[in-house]
Design a protein around this motif. Structure first.
Motif, PDB file in Angstrom:
ATOM      1  N   PRO A  83      -5.392 -13.482  -1.675  1.00  0.00           N
ATOM      2  CA  PRO A  83      -6.520 -12.546  -1.546  1.00  0.00           C
ATOM      3  C   PRO A  83      -6.071 -11.477  -2.312  1.00  0.00           C
ATOM      4  CG  PRO A  83      -7.029 -13.904   0.108  1.00  0.00           C
ATOM      5  CD  PRO A  83      -5.753 -14.103  -0.774  1.00  0.00           C
ATOM      6  N   TYR A  84      -4.159 -11.338  -2.686  1.00  0.00           N
ATOM      7  CA  TYR A  84      -3.454 -10.172  -2.546  1.00  0.00           C
ATOM      8  C   TYR A  84      -4.702  -8.954  -2.959  1.00  0.00           C
ATOM      9  CZ  TYR A  84       0.543 -11.645  -0.720  1.00  0.00           C
ATOM     10  OH  TYR A  84       1.321 -12.459   0.415  1.00  0.00           O
ATOM     11  N   ARG A  85      -4.505  -7.171  -2.802  1.00  0.00           N
ATOM     12  CA  ARG A  85      -4.475  -6.659  -3.401  1.00  0.00           C
ATOM     13  C   ARG A  85      -3.844  -5.811  -2.861  1.00  0.00           C
ATOM     14  NH1 ARG A  85      -7.827  -3.618   0.753  1.00  0.00           N
ATOM     15  NH2 ARG A  85      -8.543  -4.897   2.208  1.00  0.00           N
ATOM     16  N   HIS A  86      -3.729  -4.664  -3.254  1.00  0.00           N
ATOM     17  CA  HIS A  86      -2.840  -3.712  -3.430  1.00  0.00           C
ATOM     18  C   HIS A  86      -3.134  -2.040  -2.319  1.00  0.00           C
ATOM     19  CE1 HIS A  86      -0.835   0.213  -4.340  1.00  0.00           C
ATOM     20  NE2 HIS A  86       0.458   0.102  -4.391  1.00  0.00           N
ATOM     21  N   SER A  87      -2.270  -1.407  -1.516  1.00  0.00           N
ATOM     22  CA  SER A  87      -2.606  -0.459  -0.581  1.00  0.00           C
ATOM     23  C   SER A  87      -2.106   0.018  -0.136  1.00  0.00           C
ATOM     24  CB  SER A  87      -3.940  -0.753   0.565  1.00  0.00           C
ATOM     25  OG  SER A  87      -4.406  -1.610   1.009  1.00  0.00           O
ATOM     26  N   THR A  88      -2.089   1.338  -1.112  1.00  0.00           N
ATOM     27  CA  THR A  88      -0.621   2.617  -0.196  1.00  0.00           C
ATOM     28  C   THR A  88      -0.819   2.689   1.338  1.00  0.00           C
ATOM     29  OG1 THR A  88      -1.530   4.116  -1.960  1.00  0.00           O
ATOM     30  CG2 THR A  88       0.095   4.903  -0.324  1.00  0.00           C
ATOM     31  N   ILE A  89       0.864   1.767   1.133  1.00  0.00           N
ATOM     32  CA  ILE A  89       1.476   1.244   2.486  1.00  0.00           C
ATOM     33  C   ILE A  89       2.791   2.549   2.644  1.00  0.00           C
ATOM     34  CG2 ILE A  89       2.506  -0.138   4.330  1.00  0.00           C
ATOM     35  CD1 ILE A  89       0.270  -2.213   2.869  1.00  0.00           C
ATOM     36  N   ARG A  90       2.986   3.080   4.106  1.00  0.00           N
ATOM     37  CA  ARG A  90       4.694   3.575   4.509  1.00  0.00           C
ATOM     38  C   ARG A  90       4.829   3.244   5.858  1.00  0.00           C
ATOM     39  NH1 ARG A  90       4.279   8.930   7.182  1.00  0.00           N
ATOM     40  NH2 ARG A  90       1.961   9.641   6.353  1.00  0.00           N
ATOM     41  N   ARG A  91       6.057   2.556   6.248  1.00  0.00           N
ATOM     42  CA  ARG A  91       6.309   2.057   7.406  1.00  0.00           C
ATOM     43  C   ARG A  91       7.936   3.367   7.962  1.00  0.00           C
ATOM     44  NH1 ARG A  91       7.117  -3.918   9.428  1.00  0.00           N
ATOM     45  NH2 ARG A  91       6.560  -2.775  11.385  1.00  0.00           N
ATOM     46  N   GLU A  92       7.430   3.662   9.243  1.00  0.00           N
ATOM     47  CA  GLU A  92       8.753   4.246   9.384  1.00  0.00           C
ATOM     48  C   GLU A  92       8.924   3.628  10.679  1.00  0.00           C
ATOM     49  OE1 GLU A  92       8.062   8.066   9.618  1.00  0.00           O
ATOM     50  OE2 GLU A  92       7.546   8.922   7.421  1.00  0.00           O
ATOM     51  N   LYS A  93      10.110   3.768  11.486  1.00  0.00           N
ATOM     52  CA  LYS A  93      10.292   3.625  12.872  1.00  0.00           C
ATOM     53  C   LYS A  93       9.156   4.278  13.370  1.00  0.00           C
ATOM     54  CE  LYS A  93      13.346   3.432  16.252  1.00  0.00           C
ATOM     55  NZ  LYS A  93      14.733   3.348  17.679  1.00  0.00           N
ATOM     56  N   ASN A  94       8.433   2.865  14.238  1.00  0.00           N
ATOM     57  CA  ASN A  94       8.049   2.603  15.521  1.00  0.00           C
ATOM     58  C   ASN A  94       6.319   3.163  14.306  1.00  0.00           C
ATOM     59  OD1 ASN A  94       8.796   1.807  17.184  1.00  0.00           O
ATOM     60  ND2 ASN A  94       9.575   3.809  17.491  1.00  0.00           N
ATOM     61  N   TYR A  95       6.454   3.383  13.241  1.00  0.00           N
ATOM     62  CA  TYR A  95       4.686   3.828  13.206  1.00  0.00           C
ATOM     63  C   TYR A  95       4.490   3.030  11.498  1.00  0.00           C
ATOM     64  CZ  TYR A  95       1.948   6.913  10.369  1.00  0.00           C
ATOM     65  OH  TYR A  95       0.990   7.767   9.045  1.00  0.00           O
ATOM     66  N   TYR A  96       3.035   2.815  11.579  1.00  0.00           N
ATOM     67  CA  TYR A  96       2.953   1.780   9.874  1.00  0.00           C
ATOM     68  C   TYR A  96       1.319   2.482   9.813  1.00  0.00           C
ATOM     69  CZ  TYR A  96       2.227  -2.566   7.314  1.00  0.00           C
ATOM     70  OH  TYR A  96       2.673  -3.532   6.923  1.00  0.00           O
ATOM     71  N   CYS A  97       1.195   2.776   8.614  1.00  0.00           N
ATOM     72  CA  CYS A  97      -0.392   3.478   7.996  1.00  0.00           C
ATOM     73  C   CYS A  97      -0.988   2.425   6.821  1.00  0.00           C
ATOM     74  CB  CYS A  97       0.369   5.154   7.692  1.00  0.00           C
ATOM     75  SG  CYS A  97      -1.239   5.643   7.231  1.00  0.00           S
ATOM     76  N   SER A  98      -1.742   2.558   6.044  1.00  0.00           N
ATOM     77  CA  SER A  98      -1.807   2.435   4.904  1.00  0.00           C
ATOM     78  C   SER A  98      -3.560   2.710   4.888  1.00  0.00           C
ATOM     79  CB  SER A  98      -2.814   0.532   5.261  1.00  0.00           C
ATOM     80  OG  SER A  98      -2.452  -0.035   4.016  1.00  0.00           O
ATOM     81  N   GLU A  99      -3.930   2.790   3.916  1.00  0.00           N
ATOM     82  CA  GLU A  99      -5.453   3.345   3.144  1.00  0.00           C
ATOM     83  C   GLU A  99      -5.792   2.827   1.945  1.00  0.00           C
ATOM     84  OE1 GLU A  99      -6.268   7.628   3.302  1.00  0.00           O
ATOM     85  OE2 GLU A  99      -3.493   7.818   3.840  1.00  0.00           O
ATOM     86  N   ASN A 100      -6.671   2.527   1.572  1.00  0.00           N
ATOM     87  CA  ASN A 100      -7.099   2.455   0.109  1.00  0.00           C
ATOM     88  C   ASN A 100      -8.633   2.679   0.471  1.00  0.00           C
ATOM     89  OD1 ASN A 100      -8.652  -0.352  -1.259  1.00  0.00           O
ATOM     90  ND2 ASN A 100      -6.772  -0.975  -1.376  1.00  0.00           N
TER      91      ASN A 100
END
Length: 249
Positions: free
Chosen positions: A126-143
């Motif tokens: 059940p994959y769905r798309h979210s806006t994901i941003r990844r940097e060093k020591n940082y992970y962020c996702s929003e849907n």
């Protein structure tokens, strides 16, 4: 590590390797694991009757794993980075089926639309798309559709020199079970034992409204891993049982 070498390392597995050729290769890299002990009656609302919830010392667990998928490809084809490389978040619990222990996904998010479409089409997951941003020591996702949000700021610590039984129970899983309308699909996988590290969080923001009684911003346990190289076999489909049979099963 060459795939032949990975397939030779099996002493950590709970059962022997599947017969037949593996079908897919993939890498699960730079993984952040968050684990919560949860109420089993609340968890049952999200797990099909055909699957038995696996318990550790009588307690149910749910985990969120935020990582980067890389180099996913069929056995005899090269990877294609615009599709094969993407950030992923899965929320999973632990189940038993066919005398095997494995995981069941409550949610899977991918950071690339086309990757989600291809993965969902091929695997029925059940994959769905979210806006994901990844940097060093940082992970962020929003849907915005689901009103889901994850934001992690962290620092990776030293290696875990001696894993506990719970550490291994939560991370060393070699089967995935997922339901469709008509079937339970079984996927077998193999990789070396996860190399795990301690992790210190500067901040954790976990908001998944559907799972608000399972997840919070204070996990009971957490890990970090540099990742594993994974081979996966093709899915096997099993017809769903009637509800009364499922309870007995």
């Amino acid at each position: 590590m060459k795939i032949k070498e990975i397939l030779k390392k099996t002493e950590h597995r709970p059962w022997v390797l599947p017969t037949g050729n593996w079908k897919y290769y993939q890498e699960w890299n730079n993984a952040v694991f968050l684990h919560w002990q949860v109420d089993i009656n609340e968890l049952k609302k999200f797990v099909p009757d055909d699957l038995v919830i696996d318990l550790f010392e009588g307690k149910a667990w749910v985990s969120l794993v935020a990582f980067t998928m890389e180099k996913i490809r069929p056995r005899n084809l090269p990877s294609f980075s615009p599709v094969s490389d993407f950030d992923e978040i899965n929320i999973r619990t632990y189940v038993k089926y066919n005398n095997k222990t494995g995981v069941y996904f409550l949610s899977i998010e991918g950071g690339t639309k086309i990757s989600c479409q291809v993965a969902k089409s091929l695997s029925e997951l059940p994959y769905r798309h979210s806006t994901i941003r990844r940097e060093k020591n940082y992970y962020c996702s929003e849907n915005s559709s689901f009103k889901d949000r994850l934001e992690l700021r962290y620092q990776v610590g030293p290696t875990v020199s001696e894993k506990t039984k719970l550490d291994k129970w939560l991370t060393e899983r070699y089967a995935l079970f997922q339901d469709t309308d008509a079937s339970i699909n079984e996927f077998e996988i193999h990789h070396i034992e996860w190399p795990t590290f301690k992790i210190e969080f500067k901040s954790i923001d976990v908001k998944y409204p559907r799972f608000d009684k399972l997840l919070s911003s204070t996990p009971n346990l957490s890990h970090y891993s540099t990742g594993v190289e994974v081979v996966a076999w093709d899915k096997k489909k099993y017809k769903k049982l009637a509800p009364t049979q499922a309870i007995a099963h």
